[in-house]
Motif scaffolding. Structure first.
Motif, short mmCIF file in Angstrom:
data_model
loop_
_atom_site.label_atom_id
_atom_site.label_comp_id
_atom_site.label_asym_id
_atom_site.label_seq_id
_atom_site.Cartn_x
_atom_site.Cartn_y
_atom_site.Cartn_z
N ILE A 189 0.85 -1.19 0.00
CA ILE A 189 0.00 0.00 0.00
C ILE A 189 0.89 1.24 0.00
CG2 ILE A 189 -1.73 1.30 1.34
CD1 ILE A 189 -2.92 -1.30 0.23
N ASP A 190 0.58 2.17 -0.88
CA ASP A 190 1.33 3.42 -0.92
C ASP A 190 0.95 4.26 0.30
OD1 ASP A 190 2.59 5.73 -1.57
OD2 ASP A 190 1.51 6.12 -3.44
N ASP A 191 1.96 4.56 1.13
CA ASP A 191 1.68 5.28 2.38
C ASP A 191 0.96 6.60 2.15
OD1 ASP A 191 2.83 3.37 3.87
OD2 ASP A 191 4.81 4.34 3.98
N GLU A 192 1.36 7.31 1.07
CA GLU A 192 0.81 8.65 0.85
C GLU A 192 -0.63 8.63 0.34
OE1 GLU A 192 3.07 11.31 -1.71
OE2 GLU A 192 4.75 10.90 -0.33
N THR A 193 -0.87 7.78 -0.68
CA THR A 193 -2.18 7.83 -1.34
C THR A 193 -3.12 6.71 -0.90
OG1 THR A 193 -1.32 6.44 -3.09
CG2 THR A 193 -1.16 8.82 -3.43
N GLY A 194 -2.59 5.69 -0.25
CA GLY A 194 -3.42 4.53 0.14
C GLY A 194 -3.73 3.63 -1.04
N LEU A 195 -3.11 3.91 -2.19
CA LEU A 195 -3.38 3.08 -3.38
C LEU A 195 -2.61 1.77 -3.31
CD1 LEU A 195 -3.14 5.72 -6.27
CD2 LEU A 195 -5.22 4.58 -5.44
N LEU A 196 -3.13 0.75 -4.00
CA LEU A 196 -2.44 -0.54 -4.06
C LEU A 196 -1.30 -0.43 -5.08
CD1 LEU A 196 -2.44 -3.59 -3.25
CD2 LEU A 196 -3.85 -3.99 -5.28
N LEU A 197 -0.08 -0.76 -4.64
CA LEU A 197 1.06 -0.78 -5.56
C LEU A 197 1.21 -2.20 -6.07
CD1 LEU A 197 3.53 1.41 -3.45
CD2 LEU A 197 2.04 2.13 -5.32
N GLN A 198 1.04 -2.37 -7.36
CA GLN A 198 1.01 -3.71 -7.96
C GLN A 198 2.28 -3.89 -8.80
OE1 GLN A 198 -2.93 -3.52 -10.02
NE2 GLN A 198 -3.21 -1.82 -8.60
N THR A 199 3.20 -4.70 -8.29
CA THR A 199 4.48 -4.83 -8.96
C THR A 199 4.55 -6.14 -9.74
OG1 THR A 199 5.50 -3.53 -7.22
CG2 THR A 199 6.99 -4.85 -8.56
N ARG A 200 5.05 -6.05 -10.95
CA ARG A 200 5.18 -7.25 -11.79
C ARG A 200 6.33 -7.07 -12.78
NH1 ARG A 200 1.74 -8.87 -16.36
NH2 ARG A 200 3.85 -9.32 -16.97
N PRO A 201 6.92 -8.20 -13.22
CA PRO A 201 7.99 -8.07 -14.21
C PRO A 201 7.42 -7.57 -15.53
CG PRO A 201 7.86 -10.32 -13.33
CD PRO A 201 6.64 -9.60 -12.87
N ALA A 202 8.18 -6.75 -16.22
CA ALA A 202 7.73 -6.24 -17.53
C ALA A 202 8.91 -6.29 -18.50
CB ALA A 202 7.23 -4.81 -17.39
N ILE A 203 8.63 -6.08 -19.75
CA ILE A 203 9.64 -6.10 -20.83
C ILE A 203 10.50 -7.36 -20.69
CG2 ILE A 203 11.22 -4.71 -22.22
CD1 ILE A 203 10.32 -2.25 -20.72
N GLY A 204 9.84 -8.52 -20.77
CA GLY A 204 10.55 -9.79 -20.73
C GLY A 204 11.26 -10.04 -19.41
N GLY A 205 10.80 -9.40 -18.35
CA GLY A 205 11.37 -9.67 -17.03
C GLY A 205 12.59 -8.81 -16.75
N ASN A 206 12.94 -7.91 -17.67
CA ASN A 206 14.16 -7.11 -17.45
C ASN A 206 13.94 -5.92 -16.53
OD1 ASN A 206 16.01 -8.63 -19.00
ND2 ASN A 206 14.91 -7.97 -20.82
N VAL A 207 12.70 -5.48 -16.36
CA VAL A 207 12.42 -4.42 -15.39
C VAL A 207 11.23 -4.83 -14.54
CG1 VAL A 207 13.25 -2.52 -16.84
CG2 VAL A 207 10.85 -3.17 -16.94
N MET A 208 11.15 -4.27 -13.35
CA MET A 208 9.98 -4.49 -12.51
C MET A 208 9.13 -3.22 -12.61
SD MET A 208 10.44 -7.48 -11.41
CE MET A 208 9.37 -7.83 -10.04
N ALA A 209 7.88 -3.38 -13.00
CA ALA A 209 7.00 -2.22 -13.15
C ALA A 209 6.03 -2.18 -11.97
CB ALA A 209 6.22 -2.33 -14.45
N THR A 210 5.84 -1.00 -11.39
CA THR A 210 4.85 -0.86 -10.32
C THR A 210 3.67 -0.07 -10.86
OG1 THR A 210 6.49 -1.09 -8.60
CG2 THR A 210 4.46 -0.01 -7.97
N ILE A 211 2.52 -0.71 -10.78
CA ILE A 211 1.33 -0.17 -11.43
C ILE A 211 0.32 0.27 -10.38
CG2 ILE A 211 -0.63 -0.85 -12.92
CD1 ILE A 211 1.59 -2.83 -14.17
N LYS A 212 -0.33 1.42 -10.61
CA LYS A 212 -1.38 1.89 -9.69
C LYS A 212 -2.68 2.00 -10.48
CE LYS A 212 1.73 5.13 -7.48
NZ LYS A 212 1.94 6.56 -7.29
N THR A 213 -3.77 1.95 -9.77
CA THR A 213 -5.08 2.14 -10.40
C THR A 213 -5.73 3.34 -9.72
OG1 THR A 213 -5.15 -0.28 -10.50
CG2 THR A 213 -7.19 0.86 -11.09
#
Ligand SMILES: Cc1cc2nc3c(=O)[nH]c(=O)nc-3n(C[C@H](O)[C@H](O)[C@H](O)COP(=O)(O)OP(=O)(O)OC[C@H]3O[C@@H](n4cnc5c(N)ncnc54)[C@H](O)[C@@H]3O)c2cc1C
Length: 340
Positions: free
Chosen positions: A133-157
């Motif tokens: 959980i993002d302390d500031e906004t309370g949003l769910l931080l959803q982390t997953r591998p992206a670009i063939g696993g070479n970077v970890m992307a954190t996605i918010k809604t």
């Protein structure tokens, strides 16, 4: 739906994985994580269970953090009609107004959840490997591998509710069980939700050649360094002596040396055994994504610079065709002593 049209008062929902009438362990993993997220949001955990009628009630879910179970039992749920399941989950979301919805990234979760997201008009982050959980906004931080696993992307809604994510089995540990009160609700649902255009002609379990490697304490994996498919005979033998299962890197699966259910990694399975042995595997990020949470990693590779050695607890540098037979011999000897 847009945030302005919902409040997200229903806390965290977990969609349970039911296999052969039983709650699968990945549901306990997600319920444990949901508890953690709900506690930091000061809210509750509800597990949605869709299944054919069964004798037992899924009360074990309370031990791992559920406050409530929404139990939908109907014989028509015995076969997977993804649209029926999606309609039911979507209806429960509309009524329960959760802030977050989690489901396992299994075949069922990957099939049903995108349809749920479309029905409730929100986004879905598939195959997450981290949630917080993002302390500031309370949003769910959803982390997953992206670009063939070479970077970890954190996605918010930020603009829609609920925030929905699927998570691969074995990503999160199951919390220690704790007695806590909980209630089971059996929601009344319209008959129309069960209308199905799928006719099940036959239903058979396709037997795999081995147990699911995700459930084992020891996994011994072979890679391209084996050079030939017959090399897996050594891997099998080592796994057998350790009461473990056989894993494989993607190129060996693509070369048909091993079947896909054995593939470990980003596009295969995530395993978290007590011991993981990698023989002839270089340690590409996409492979590491499937095994780096193992308790002890033993790597066998003839290249001292192989990246697998960076995550290994025990590094055996040399020819696997020399090392593995010696390990097998030593284990055989030990077993022999035990049986003498
Ligand atoms: C989107 C995407 C998803 C992917 N998903 C996966 C995945 O799920 N799982 C996966 O594994 N890969 C995956 N990959 C592929 C990954 O990038 C690597 O190509 C792959 O993991 C390499 O497999 P390997 O280690 O068996 O082969 P190689 O990289 O060819 O490594 C072979 C290793 O064996 C060693 N070796 C050779 N001979 C011997 C010997 N006699 N004794 C000891 N060591 C020896 C070599 O030093 C080398 O380190 C994915 C790639 C992409 C782009």
């Amino acid at each position: 739906m847009r945030r302005s049209e919902r409040q997200g008062k229903g806390g965290v929902f977990v969609v349970a994985e039911i296999r052969n009438g039983r709650t699968h362990s990945c549901t306990y993993e997600l319920t444990s994580k949901a508890r953690e997220l709900a506690d930091s949001r000061g809210t509750s955990v509800t597990v949605v269970v869709l299944r054919a009628p069964a004798a037992d009630e899924p009360r074990e879910l309370f031990l791992y953090g559920a406050d409530e179970v929404l139990l939908v039992e109907d014989r028509r749920l015995a076969s997977l009609d993804a649209l029926v399941q999606a309609r039911i989950v979507a209806r429960l979301i509309e009524e329960g107004d959760p802030e977050i919805v989690l489901a396992p990234a299994t075949t069922t979760g990957r099939t049903v959840l995108p349809a749920v997201a479309a029905l409730v008009e929100t986004g879905l982050t598939a195959d997450c490997t981290g949630l917080s959980i993002d302390d500031e906004t309370g949003l769910l931080l959803q982390t997953r591998p992206a670009i063939g696993g070479n970077v970890m992307a954190t996605i918010k809604t930020p603009d829609h509710l609920p925030q929905m994510a699927t998570v691969r089995p074995k990503t999160f540990p199951v919390a220690p069980p704790r007695e806590r009160p909980g209630r089971i609700e059996r929601p009344r649902l319209d008959e129309a939700l069960f209308a199905s255009s799928v006719v099940c002609l036959s239903d058979e379990v396709v037997a795999g050649d081995e147990t699911n490697i995700q459930d084992l304490d020891v996994v011994v994996s072979g890679g391209k360094g084996l050079k030939r498919p017959e090399g897996f005979a050594l891997i099998r033998e080592l796994a057998r002596l350790l009461d473990g299962g056989v894993g494989a890197s993607r190129p060996t699966v693509e070369a048909k040396w091993m079947a896909y259910p054995h593939q470990v990694g980003l596009s295969g399975k995530v395993v978290a055994p007590r011991v993981y042995i990698a023989a002839g595997i270089s340690g590409a990020v996409q492979h590491l994504a499937g095994m780096q949470t193992a308790e002890t990693i033993i790597a066998i590779n003839k290249d001292p610079e192989a990246p697998i050695f960076r995550v290994a607890d025990v590094a055996l540098c040399g020819d696997l065709y020399d090392i593995v037979p010696r390990l097998i011999e030593a284990l055989d000897r030990e077993r022999g002593k035990l049986h003498d």
